[in-house]
Design an enzyme around this catalytic site. Structure first.
Site, PDB file in Angstrom:
ATOM      1  N   ASP A  49      -7.869  19.450 -13.964  1.00 16.30           N
ATOM      2  CA  ASP A  49      -8.144  17.938 -14.670  1.00 16.30           C
ATOM      3  C   ASP A  49      -7.672  17.947 -16.066  1.00 16.30           C
ATOM      4  OD1 ASP A  49      -9.249  15.635 -15.571  1.00 16.30           O
ATOM      5  OD2 ASP A  49     -10.909  15.585 -14.087  1.00 16.30           O
ATOM      6  N   TYR A 105     -17.434  17.533 -14.340  1.00 17.02           N
ATOM      7  CA  TYR A 105     -18.024  16.291 -14.247  1.00 17.02           C
ATOM      8  C   TYR A 105     -18.805  15.769 -13.302  1.00 17.02           C
ATOM      9  CZ  TYR A 105     -17.422  11.127 -13.583  1.00 17.02           C
ATOM     10  OH  TYR A 105     -17.405   9.869 -13.365  1.00 17.02           O
ATOM     11  N   LYS A 155      -9.053   6.583 -19.074  1.00 11.56           N
ATOM     12  CA  LYS A 155      -9.313   7.159 -20.428  1.00 11.56           C
ATOM     13  C   LYS A 155      -7.961   7.075 -21.265  1.00 11.56           C
ATOM     14  CE  LYS A 155     -13.414   8.273 -18.469  1.00 11.56           C
ATOM     15  NZ  LYS A 155     -13.104   8.099 -17.067  1.00 11.56           N
ATOM     16  N   ARG A 179       1.051  -1.304   0.030  1.00 18.93           N
ATOM     17  CA  ARG A 179       0.018   0.055  -0.067  1.00 18.93           C
ATOM     18  C   ARG A 179       0.807   1.158  -0.083  1.00 18.93           C
ATOM     19  NH1 ARG A 179      -1.994  -0.114   4.689  1.00 18.93           N
ATOM     20  NH2 ARG A 179      -0.728   1.471   5.607  1.00 18.93           N
TER      21      ARG A 179
END
Length: 399
Positions: A169, A97, A194, A45
C-alpha cells in the site's frame, strides 16, 4: 526527467480532438458495428476511455504492467484479496489501516483466509511467519498511523522465496516518493482518495500489477465484481495527478518542520515521522523514499489518554478534525476512536497505536501557521491540566 515533468508529460492529449485535458466519457454503453465488433469498448463496467487513460497513467507512474481504478481504496484492497482462495494465508503489517483490518477479519477470515500480523519493519519477523499456506504479504510503507517503514526489497526477496506475492500500500508515499514495483513488489495499491486526488473531493482506489499475468487476473476481478471508478471521478484523479509532484514536495517540507517542532514540546512523548533522524527506520526510508518522507506526522502525548488527545484535536483552528488525509487542507484525527476503532484495543496498542496517538495530515498551508496552531492546542492542554491539578488540590484541602 524531474517528477513534475514526468507526470505532466505522461497525461495523454486526446487523439480525436487534441483536447489538452482528458475528456469525460460519461456513457454507460458503446454502439457496436456488429455483435462483438466495436471500437475497443462495449460496456462501461468493462472499460471506459476516461478510466483507461487513468489506469494507463497509474501503471506508468508506478512502473507496472497495468493499472486498475476502483470505486474506493477498500474496493482496490478487496480486489487484491480476491486473488486468494480458501485455506490461503496473508502475512500483514501489524498496524494495518483499520478499514483493511475490518475487511480481513470480518469478511475474508469467514471465507477461510487466515491472516497473521507481524512487525514488518523487521524482515526477520516476516520470514518467520511465512508458511506453505502464505500466498500474500501485505505491507503499508510508511504505515498508517505509526509511520513504520518496511524494507520492501528485502521482504520481496523473502516472499518470493516462499512463493508468495508482495503487495504494498503506497498511499502515504505516493509514486512521487516511492515505486514499490521497482523494489520487487508484485502489486501496489492506493487509496486514490488521498494524495493522488489531492483535494478531498472524491473517493477512489487504484491497483497496479507488475506483470501481465497478474494484470489479467485483476482485470477479470474488476469486471466480475464491478467496483469500478466512474468517469468523472477518473477525471478528477487525473486532474489531481497534474499537481501531485508539486503538492508532495510542499507536504514533505512542511511536515518535516512540524515534526521537528513537535519534538521540542514537553507535552509530546513521541513523534513518528520517517524524515527524523531519530525514527528507527530513517535509514531505509531515506533509501526507498528518495525525494522526501511524506506529509503524515503522528505524535503521542505524555498524558496517554483519549481525553488528552480529544482536547488537542478539538482545539486546533487550521488542522480540521476529520477522517482521511492527503488533501490540500490540513487534517488531524484520533485513530483509536476514528480510523482504527475497529481494531481490538489490545492489538491496537501492541502495534503502537497508543490511546493518545494523533495523526496529522500536513496540508499546503504555511508551515509557521500550522506550527502556531498546534502550539495553541498543546498550550491549551497544559493549561487545562494545570487547572485540574489546582481543583484537585483545593478539593483535597477541603476534605
Amino acid at each position: 526527467m524531474q517528477a513534475s515533468t514526468y507526470l505532466l508529460q505522461s497525461i495523454p492529449v486526446d487523439e480525436l480532438t487534441g483536447a489538452i485535458a482528458v475528456p469525460i466519457y460519461q456513457t454507460s454503453t458503446f454502439v457496436q458495428e456488429a455483435p462483438g465488433v466495436n471500437k475497443g469498448y462495449d460496456y462501461a463496467r468493462s472499460g471506459n476511455p476516461t478510466r483507461r487513460a487513468l489506469e494507463d497513467l497509474l501503471a506508468k507512474l508506478e512502473y507496472g504492467h497495468s493499472g486498475y481504478a476502483f470505486a474506493s481504496g477498500l474496493a482496490a484492497i478487496d480486489a487484491v484479496v480476491k486473488l486468494l482462495s480458501a485455506g490461503d494465508q496473508i502475512v500483514a503489517i501489524d498496524d494495518l489501516y483499520g478499514g483493511a483490518f475490518r475487511l480481513f477479519e470480518q469478511v475474508y477470515r469467514r471465507f477461510g483466509i487466515d491472516i497473521v500480523y507481524v512487525d514488518t519493519a523487521n524482515p526477520a519477523e516476516v520470514a518467520a511467519a511465512l508458511t506453505e499456506r502464505t500466498k500474500l504479504v501485505w505491507l503499508e510503507s510508511p504505515s498508517n498511523p505509526t509511520l513504520k517503514v518496511s524494507d520492501i526489497q528485502a521482504i520481496a526477496d523473502v516472499a518470493h522465496a516462499h512463493g508468495a506475492l508482495l503487495c504494498v500500500d503506497n498511499t502515504f508515499a505516493s509514486p512521487v516518493l516511492q515505486q514499490p514495483i521497482r523494489l520487487g513488489a508484485d502489486i501496489v495499491v492506493h487509496s486514490a482518495t488521498k494524495y493522488l486526488g489531492g483535494h478531498s473531493d472524491l473517493i477512489a482506489g487504484a491497483v497496479v500489477a507488475a506483470t501481465a499475468e497478474l494484470g489479467q487476473q485483476l482485470k477479470f476481478i474488476q469486471n466480475a465484481s464491478g467496483g469500478i471508478l466512474a468517469p468523472f471521478d477518473c477525471f478528477l484523479v487525473i486532474r489531481g495527478l497534474e499537481t501531485l509532484a508539486l503538492r508532495v514536495e510542499r507536504h514533505c517540507s512542511t511536515a518535516l518542520k512540524v515534526a521537528r517542532y513537535l519534538q521540542t514540546r514537553p507535552e509530546v512523548a513521541a513523534v513518528y515521522y520517517p524524515g527524523l533522524e531519530t525514527h528507527p527506520n530513517h535509514a531505509i526510508a531515506k533509501k526507498q523514499q528518495r525525494s522526501g518522507f511524506g506529509g503524515i506526522v503522528a505524535l503521542v502525548l505524555k498524558d496517554d489518554t483519549q481525553e488528552a488527545a480529544t482536547r488537542v484535536v478539538t482545539s486546533t483552528q487550521y488542522f480540521k478534525l476529520a477522517e482521511s488525509l492527503g488533501g490540500a487542507k490540513s487534517l488531524l484525527c484520533h485513530p483509536a476512536t476514528m480510523t482504527h476503532k475497529s481494531t481490538p484495543v489490545a492489538q491496537r496498542r501492541a502495534a503502537g497505536v497508543a490511546d493518545s496517538l494523533i495523526r496529522l495530515s500536513v496540508g499546503l498551508e504555511d508551515a509557521d501557521d500550522l506550527i502556531e496552531d498546534l502550539g495553541r492546542a498543546l498550550d491549551a492542554l497544559t493549561a487545562a491540566k494545570a487547572e485540574t491539578e489546582v481543583e484537585l488540590e483545593a478539593e483535597a484541602q477541603l476534605a
